[in-house]
Design an enzyme around this catalytic site. Structure first.
Site, PDB file in Angstrom:
ATOM      1  N   TYR A   1     -72.801  11.961  -5.843  1.00 21.96           N
ATOM      2  CA  TYR A   1     -71.182  11.578  -6.405  1.00 21.96           C
ATOM      3  C   TYR A   1     -70.354  12.233  -6.119  1.00 21.96           C
ATOM      4  O   TYR A   1     -68.916  12.092  -5.724  1.00 21.96           O
ATOM      5  CB  TYR A   1     -71.466  11.979  -7.931  1.00 21.96           C
ATOM      6  CG  TYR A   1     -70.368  12.184  -9.137  1.00 21.96           C
ATOM      7  CD1 TYR A   1     -70.131  10.686  -9.438  1.00 21.96           C
ATOM      8  CD2 TYR A   1     -69.568  12.837  -8.894  1.00 21.96           C
ATOM      9  CE1 TYR A   1     -69.260  11.040 -10.563  1.00 21.96           C
ATOM     10  CE2 TYR A   1     -68.545  13.129  -9.401  1.00 21.96           C
ATOM     11  CZ  TYR A   1     -67.972  11.979 -10.324  1.00 21.96           C
ATOM     12  OH  TYR A   1     -67.310  11.139 -11.431  1.00 21.96           O
TER      13      TYR A   1
ATOM     14  N   PHE B   1     -41.648  -1.369   1.050  1.00 21.39           N
ATOM     15  CA  PHE B   1     -42.773  -2.413   0.237  1.00 21.39           C
ATOM     16  C   PHE B   1     -43.288  -2.470  -1.005  1.00 21.39           C
ATOM     17  O   PHE B   1     -41.944  -1.327  -1.373  1.00 21.39           O
ATOM     18  CB  PHE B   1     -44.399  -2.418   1.092  1.00 21.39           C
ATOM     19  CG  PHE B   1     -45.090  -3.251   0.952  1.00 21.39           C
ATOM     20  CD1 PHE B   1     -45.001  -4.545   1.390  1.00 21.39           C
ATOM     21  CD2 PHE B   1     -47.205  -2.937  -0.117  1.00 21.39           C
ATOM     22  CE1 PHE B   1     -45.803  -5.427   0.680  1.00 21.39           C
ATOM     23  CE2 PHE B   1     -47.097  -4.306  -0.692  1.00 21.39           C
ATOM     24  CZ  PHE B   1     -46.395  -5.043  -0.168  1.00 21.39           C
ATOM     25  N   ASP B   2     -43.426  -3.496  -1.147  1.00 20.14           N
ATOM     26  CA  ASP B   2     -42.300  -4.310  -2.988  1.00 20.14           C
ATOM     27  C   ASP B   2     -43.235  -3.217  -3.864  1.00 20.14           C
ATOM     28  O   ASP B   2     -42.859  -2.601  -4.709  1.00 20.14           O
ATOM     29  CB  ASP B   2     -43.008  -5.694  -3.621  1.00 20.14           C
ATOM     30  CG  ASP B   2     -43.028  -6.567  -2.442  1.00 20.14           C
ATOM     31  OD1 ASP B   2     -42.751  -6.103  -1.130  1.00 20.14           O
ATOM     32  OD2 ASP B   2     -43.705  -7.591  -2.704  1.00 20.14           O
TER      33      ASP B   2
ATOM     34  N   ASP C   1     -45.859   5.801   5.691  1.00 28.37           N
ATOM     35  CA  ASP C   1     -46.819   4.510   4.803  1.00 28.37           C
ATOM     36  C   ASP C   1     -46.898   3.913   5.931  1.00 28.37           C
ATOM     37  O   ASP C   1     -46.166   3.479   6.986  1.00 28.37           O
ATOM     38  CB  ASP C   1     -45.548   4.092   3.833  1.00 28.37           C
ATOM     39  CG  ASP C   1     -46.296   2.409   3.521  1.00 28.37           C
ATOM     40  OD1 ASP C   1     -47.262   2.526   3.592  1.00 28.37           O
ATOM     41  OD2 ASP C   1     -46.155   1.977   2.799  1.00 28.37           O
TER      42      ASP C   1
ATOM     43  N   ALA D   1     -50.289   2.052   6.676  1.00 34.02           N
ATOM     44  CA  ALA D   1     -50.878   1.201   6.860  1.00 34.02           C
ATOM     45  C   ALA D   1     -51.070  -0.059   8.153  1.00 34.02           C
ATOM     46  O   ALA D   1     -52.456  -0.087   8.511  1.00 34.02           O
ATOM     47  CB  ALA D   1     -50.044   0.210   5.493  1.00 34.02           C
TER      48      ALA D   1
ATOM     49  N   LYS E   1     -55.481  -2.941   5.884  1.00 35.53           N
ATOM     50  CA  LYS E   1     -54.870  -3.159   6.870  1.00 35.53           C
ATOM     51  C   LYS E   1     -55.622  -2.956   7.862  1.00 35.53           C
ATOM     52  O   LYS E   1     -57.044  -2.984   8.486  1.00 35.53           O
ATOM     53  CB  LYS E   1     -53.275  -2.781   6.987  1.00 35.53           C
ATOM     54  CG  LYS E   1     -52.588  -3.799   5.796  1.00 35.53           C
ATOM     55  CD  LYS E   1     -52.501  -3.291   4.681  1.00 35.53           C
ATOM     56  CE  LYS E   1     -51.579  -4.075   3.873  1.00 35.53           C
ATOM     57  NZ  LYS E   1     -52.166  -3.681   2.477  1.00 35.53           N
TER      58      LYS E   1
ATOM     59  N   HIS F   1     -42.915 -13.584  -9.121  1.00 37.45           N
ATOM     60  CA  HIS F   1     -43.707 -15.041  -8.105  1.00 37.45           C
ATOM     61  C   HIS F   1     -45.309 -14.466  -8.509  1.00 37.45           C
ATOM     62  O   HIS F   1     -45.748 -15.864  -7.643  1.00 37.45           O
ATOM     63  CB  HIS F   1     -43.135 -14.482  -6.560  1.00 37.45           C
ATOM     64  CG  HIS F   1     -43.792 -13.128  -5.920  1.00 37.45           C
ATOM     65  ND1 HIS F   1     -43.049 -11.639  -6.700  1.00 37.45           N
ATOM     66  CD2 HIS F   1     -44.574 -12.440  -5.656  1.00 37.45           C
ATOM     67  CE1 HIS F   1     -43.601 -10.989  -6.080  1.00 37.45           C
ATOM     68  NE2 HIS F   1     -44.777 -11.222  -4.970  1.00 37.45           N
TER      69      HIS F   1
HETATM   70  N1  F0G Z   1     -47.254  -0.603   2.438  1.00 36.38           N
HETATM   71  C1  F0G Z   1     -47.389  -1.425   3.111  1.00 36.38           C
HETATM   72  C2  F0G Z   1     -46.514  -1.256   4.462  1.00 36.38           C
HETATM   73  C3  F0G Z   1     -47.984  -2.647   2.272  1.00 36.38           C
HETATM   74  O1  F0G Z   1     -47.942  -4.097   3.192  1.00 36.38           O
HETATM   75  C4  F0G Z   1     -49.132  -2.488   1.346  1.00 36.38           C
HETATM   76  C5  F0G Z   1     -49.662  -4.096   1.462  1.00 36.38           C
HETATM   77  C6  F0G Z   1     -48.482  -1.563   0.714  1.00 36.38           C
HETATM   78  C7  F0G Z   1     -48.089  -0.356   0.974  1.00 36.38           C
HETATM   79  C8  F0G Z   1     -49.785  -1.469  -1.268  1.00 36.38           C
HETATM   80  O2  F0G Z   1     -51.364  -1.531  -0.339  1.00 36.38           O
HETATM   81  O3  F0G Z   1     -51.689  -3.997  -1.068  1.00 36.38           O
HETATM   82  O4  F0G Z   1     -53.371  -1.353  -0.515  1.00 36.38           O
HETATM   83  O5  F0G Z   1     -52.270  -1.281  -2.558  1.00 36.38           O
HETATM   84  N2  F0G Z   1     -49.570  -4.765   1.458  1.00 36.38           N
HETATM   85  C9  F0G Z   1     -50.462  -6.313   1.301  1.00 36.38           C
HETATM   86  C10 F0G Z   1     -49.497  -7.585   1.784  1.00 36.38           C
HETATM   87  C11 F0G Z   1     -50.168  -7.116  -0.211  1.00 36.38           C
HETATM   88  O6  F0G Z   1     -49.872  -8.900   1.820  1.00 36.38           O
HETATM   89  O7  F0G Z   1     -48.404  -7.423   2.753  1.00 36.38           O
HETATM   90  P1  F0G Z   1     -52.276  -1.893  -0.855  1.00 36.38           P
END
Ligand code: F0G
Length: 468
Positions: free
Chosen positions: A74, A126-127, A216, A218, A259, A451
């Site tokens: 843990y 990102f979204d 960010d 990824a 990623k 979507h």
């Molecule tokens: N930042 C970037 C640049 C991303 O592309 C994503 C996720 C996230 C943050 C969020 O990360 O999914 O681990 O919570 N992108 C995926 C995509 C979902 O399909 O582009 P997460």
């Protein structure tokens, strides 16, 4: 030996997972059952899945072996130590906080640093980054460089507009801007990379104004590959050294390790500021878990410690980025206009340009997306007015996306070029009958992020012609 053309996969296959193509009438039935929304399809009904590169990669033999070495203690697990050491080395940060994925890193960071009415500036959010900013009462501002929307190919279309950043800070004052974020690579503008020069310029501006500068990151390794390939002075540098130079520019990072962590789950925050670290860990214990596991199993941390190193292997990156470029060329040959140059993790088709007879209000990207499934069992995703359009909640106006794109993302180490040749064949079949594609209408939608769950129905072709 130098390869001719496309580099071959720098690995061989040890374990396989069968895939199967349903007959066309079954695919048609499945799509109707999913109300023409590809998010409603079941994995077993898809032949080739290009929905996302997130958490869909294949692990290496070393990673599978490491899984068995996972220490599930843990607090103070050995696997955490391996993970922490790796992340520290790559990001050059003192404090490492694991979490289960990127959006939980965003949630923790924004909850800690952001006050209502403040701005988060990003090359492009990102979204989930945008949604997390809004959720905390913040305002998400995108300042991509002008080239990001140009049809002309050029390097580093993911950059931030430095002049606009200076102006924005001057106008609003540093107290209104707790953080500037650089997303590497810039997913929302086509997986386009950011140059070291731009990363450094933004760093200098943030330092001058005493504003926190986070990445960010990824897809950090893919970004480093582009710097090595396309920016002068980096051709002979190791990816590890480029990563170190890049990470030295920022105060901290948030990463979705699904990623470039080469893992199916995981994420982290890494930073140098001890006070901020303390605040983050307090919050983390409430929402993610104890700081030495952060919502992950010990085995996940062990797998990540290896994936984060493997991803910087030059032959792996060379194969991957070249594979995306190869796929882009194949799709172009099949008559589909794409965003150029191709970026790091996906090819983006311009469905608006490809299907001029379908107006944006009838979602040409969705018409193409459903055609890929019907024609070949291939899943891709609309990144246009279905995803970004809707109603502006502040004034009730109808919103349309700037471009009607379709993203075809490549999972890491999963598909071979023969799979992609097959998809290009499907693209050609669609091109041969593209005038027959029709648009869609929304039958039902949710208030936010529609979507994912909306139900659609094909629009009558006459209706489309009458309106266009
Ligand atoms: N930042 C970037 C640049 C991303 O592309 C994503 C996720 C996230 C943050 C969020 O990360 O999914 O681990 O919570 N992108 C995926 C995509 C979902 O399909 O582009 P997460």
């Amino acid at each position: 030996m130098k390869h001719r053309g496309q580099p071959p996969e720098p690995y061989r296959i040890k374990s396989v997972e069968p895939i199967r193509l349903l007959h066309r009438p079954e695919r048609e039935k499945r799509l109707i059952e999913a109300s023409y929304n590809i998010f409603g399809l079941r994995a077993q009904d898809i032949y080739i899945d290009l929905l996302t590169d997130s958490g869909t990669g294949a692990m290496s033999t070393r990673q599978w072996a490491a899984l068995m070495m996972g220490d599930e203690t843990y607090a103070g697990a050995v696997s955490f130590q391996h993970f922490e050491e790796t992340v520290r080395k790559i990001t050059r940060k003192r404090f490492v906080i694991p979490c289960h994925q990127g959006r939980s890193a965003e949630n923790m960071v924004f909850t800690t640093i952001l006050e209502k009415g403040q701005y988060i500036v990003n090359n492009t959010h990102f979204d989930t980054t945008r949604a997390n900013t809004l959720h905390k009462g913040g305002i998400a501002v995108d300042l991509p460089c002008p080239e990001s929307t140009s049809l002309e190919p050029s390097s580093f279309k993911g950059n931030m507009d430095v002049e606009k950043l200076e102006k924005f800070i001057k106008k609003h004052g540093r107290d209104k801007i707790p953080m500037v974020i650089m997303t590497v690579t810039n997913n929302s503008v086509g997986g386009q990379p950011v140059s070291m020069k731009n990363i450094k310029e933004v760093s200098a501006i943030c330092k001058k104004h005493n504003i926190l500068y986070f990445f960010d990151c990824a897809r950090f390794a893919e970004n480093c590959y582009f710097i090595r390939r396309d920016e002068s002075g980096y051709a002979d540098k190791a990816i590890e050294d480029i990563a170190a130079e890049m990470f030295e520019q920022c105060d901290g990072v948030m990463m979705s390790a699904k990623k470039d962590g080469l893992a199916n789950i995981g994420g982290f925050v890494a930073l140098n500021d001890e006070r901020l670290y303390q605040k983050l860990t307090e919050l983390m214990i409430i929402i993610e878990g104890f700081p030495t596991y952060g919502g992950l199993a010990g085995r996940d941390l062990e797998v990540l410690a290896i994936g984060l190193q493997e991803v910087m292997d030059f032959s792996y990156l060379d194969f991957r980025i070249e594979q995306v470029a190869y796929f882009g060329r194949q799709l172009k040959q099949a008559g589909m206009p794409i965003v150029e140059p191709t970026g790091g993790h996906a090819v983006f088709v311009d469905a608006g340009q490809y299907l001029p007879h379908i107006p944006a209000e009838r979602f040409p990207g969705q018409a193409l997306t459903t055609a890929f499934y019907i024609e070949g069992g291939v899943r891709v995703v609309e990144i246009g007015s279905l995803m970004f359009g809707g109603e502006d909640l502040t004034n009730g106006e109808k919103l349309l996306a700037p471009r009607e794109l379709v993203r075809m993302a490549l999972p890491r180490r999963v598909y071979t070029n023969s799979h992609l040749d097959y998809v290009a064949g499907v693209a050609q079949t669609i091109t041969n009958r593209k005038e027959s594609l029709t648009g869609y209408e929304i039958a039902w939608e949710s208030e936010l992020l529609r979507h994912f769950t909306c139900r659609l129905k094909p629009a009558a072709p006459e209706a489309v012609q009458m309106e266009s």
